[in-house]
Design a protein around this motif. Sequence first.
Motif, mmCIF file in Angstrom:
data_model
loop_
_atom_site.group_PDB
_atom_site.id
_atom_site.type_symbol
_atom_site.label_atom_id
_atom_site.label_comp_id
_atom_site.label_asym_id
_atom_site.label_seq_id
_atom_site.Cartn_x
_atom_site.Cartn_y
_atom_site.Cartn_z
ATOM 1 N N GLU A 1 -3.995 -5.609 -12.691
ATOM 2 C CA GLU A 1 -3.221 -6.452 -11.778
ATOM 3 C C GLU A 1 -1.907 -5.777 -11.405
ATOM 4 O OE1 GLU A 1 -2.877 -10.241 -13.726
ATOM 5 O OE2 GLU A 1 -4.897 -10.857 -13.148
ATOM 6 N N ASP A 2 -1.278 -5.110 -12.375
ATOM 7 C CA ASP A 2 -0.043 -4.379 -12.088
ATOM 8 C C ASP A 2 -0.303 -3.239 -11.112
ATOM 9 O OD1 ASP A 2 1.340 -6.060 -13.786
ATOM 10 O OD2 ASP A 2 1.378 -4.630 -15.470
ATOM 11 N N ARG A 3 -1.408 -2.523 -11.320
ATOM 12 C CA ARG A 3 -1.748 -1.417 -10.421
ATOM 13 C C ARG A 3 -2.032 -1.934 -9.013
ATOM 14 N NH1 ARG A 3 -6.325 2.211 -12.765
ATOM 15 N NH2 ARG A 3 -6.005 3.204 -10.749
ATOM 16 N N VAL A 4 -2.763 -3.037 -8.922
ATOM 17 C CA VAL A 4 -3.064 -3.624 -7.612
ATOM 18 C C VAL A 4 -1.765 -4.051 -6.918
ATOM 19 C CG1 VAL A 4 -4.116 -5.626 -6.473
ATOM 20 C CG2 VAL A 4 -5.424 -4.306 -8.142
ATOM 21 N N ALA A 5 -0.861 -4.646 -7.671
ATOM 22 C CA ALA A 5 0.417 -5.062 -7.087
ATOM 23 C C ALA A 5 1.208 -3.849 -6.603
ATOM 24 C CB ALA A 5 1.226 -5.864 -8.105
ATOM 25 N N ALA A 6 1.202 -2.780 -7.397
ATOM 26 C CA ALA A 6 1.913 -1.560 -7.003
ATOM 27 C C ALA A 6 1.278 -0.949 -5.757
ATOM 28 C CB ALA A 6 1.918 -0.553 -8.146
ATOM 29 N N LEU A 7 -0.044 -0.909 -5.712
ATOM 30 C CA LEU A 7 -0.735 -0.372 -4.543
ATOM 31 C C LEU A 7 -0.452 -1.210 -3.304
ATOM 32 C CD1 LEU A 7 -4.203 0.610 -6.049
ATOM 33 C CD2 LEU A 7 -2.442 2.155 -5.208
ATOM 34 N N LYS A 8 -0.447 -2.525 -3.463
ATOM 35 C CA LYS A 8 -0.162 -3.407 -2.335
ATOM 36 C C LYS A 8 1.267 -3.187 -1.839
ATOM 37 C CE LYS A 8 -0.302 -8.236 -0.874
ATOM 38 N NZ LYS A 8 0.693 -8.007 0.149
ATOM 39 N N ALA A 9 2.204 -3.029 -2.769
ATOM 40 C CA ALA A 9 3.589 -2.795 -2.369
ATOM 41 C C ALA A 9 3.714 -1.476 -1.610
ATOM 42 C CB ALA A 9 4.499 -2.784 -3.594
ATOM 43 N N ARG A 10 3.040 -0.427 -2.104
ATOM 44 C CA ARG A 10 3.074 0.861 -1.411
ATOM 45 C C ARG A 10 2.434 0.758 -0.037
ATOM 46 N NH1 ARG A 10 1.254 4.694 -6.069
ATOM 47 N NH2 ARG A 10 -0.669 4.622 -4.869
ATOM 48 N N GLN A 11 1.325 0.040 0.030
ATOM 49 C CA GLN A 11 0.640 -0.131 1.307
ATOM 50 C C GLN A 11 1.534 -0.902 2.282
ATOM 51 O OE1 GLN A 11 -2.986 -2.375 1.109
ATOM 52 N NE2 GLN A 11 -3.574 -1.877 3.186
ATOM 53 N N ASP A 12 2.175 -1.952 1.803
ATOM 54 C CA ASP A 12 3.073 -2.723 2.658
ATOM 55 C C ASP A 12 4.227 -1.857 3.169
ATOM 56 O OD1 ASP A 12 1.458 -4.920 2.310
ATOM 57 O OD2 ASP A 12 2.776 -5.911 0.853
ATOM 58 N N ASP A 13 4.764 -0.995 2.273
ATOM 59 C CA ASP A 13 5.843 -0.088 2.683
ATOM 60 C C ASP A 13 5.353 0.883 3.755
ATOM 61 O OD1 ASP A 13 7.615 -1.270 0.930
ATOM 62 O OD2 ASP A 13 7.436 0.303 -0.608
ATOM 63 N N LYS A 14 4.165 1.436 3.550
ATOM 64 C CA LYS A 14 3.632 2.379 4.531
ATOM 65 C C LYS A 14 3.388 1.694 5.865
ATOM 66 C CE LYS A 14 1.512 5.681 1.377
ATOM 67 N NZ LYS A 14 0.268 6.324 0.947
ATOM 68 N N ILE A 15 2.859 0.494 5.827
ATOM 69 C CA ILE A 15 2.605 -0.245 7.069
ATOM 70 C C ILE A 15 3.918 -0.523 7.786
ATOM 71 C CG2 ILE A 15 1.867 -2.484 7.976
ATOM 72 C CD1 ILE A 15 -0.419 -2.390 5.900
ATOM 73 N N ALA A 16 4.930 -0.919 7.036
ATOM 74 C CA ALA A 16 6.233 -1.194 7.654
ATOM 75 C C ALA A 16 6.804 0.076 8.281
ATOM 76 C CB ALA A 16 7.205 -1.756 6.614
ATOM 77 N N LYS A 17 6.678 1.217 7.582
ATOM 78 C CA LYS A 17 7.174 2.481 8.134
ATOM 79 C C LYS A 17 6.405 2.866 9.390
ATOM 80 C CE LYS A 17 8.826 4.372 3.768
ATOM 81 N NZ LYS A 17 8.588 5.360 2.706
ATOM 82 N N LEU A 18 5.092 2.710 9.345
ATOM 83 C CA LEU A 18 4.279 3.046 10.518
ATOM 84 C C LEU A 18 4.617 2.150 11.701
ATOM 85 C CD1 LEU A 18 0.798 3.743 8.892
ATOM 86 C CD2 LEU A 18 2.335 5.402 9.946
#
Length: 149
Positions: free
Chosen positions: A46-63
Amino acid sequence: MNDLKSLEYRINTALDRIRSHVGEQAGQSDLRAQLATQQAANAALEDRVAALKARQDDKIAKLEAEVAAHADRMTELDGALQRLRAANADLREEADALRQAAMDGVPDAADINRALIAEVEALQADRAAEAAEVAALLGELKPALQQEG
């Protein structure tokens, strides 16, 4: 002797029940340990999924920010090109009018020279704007081509 056999039987039965309970408790302890291990693994996932989601959200925001910036640049470039082209059209008309007046013998040679110099400068600016447009387009295409390659 019967009493002895009866007592021995009862003792053995009691010992079997004790062994059975001890075995069940050991099994429950094993199950509890396995459950705790699985819960820890689940929490880690669950921690890994949360970290991946946060990274994905950051990448989407940057894009999204990059896309907005690119769109803004393209809009500005388009506006500049339109203004430059309109100015060049006006300049060409004036230069043509000056040339016609010169052919009719009215204007001064210095006026004609200034108009021609202005026309050359406008054409150079037009070419520079077109080069900037090509550079902007290439800048947009390079990341897409690099992702495909």
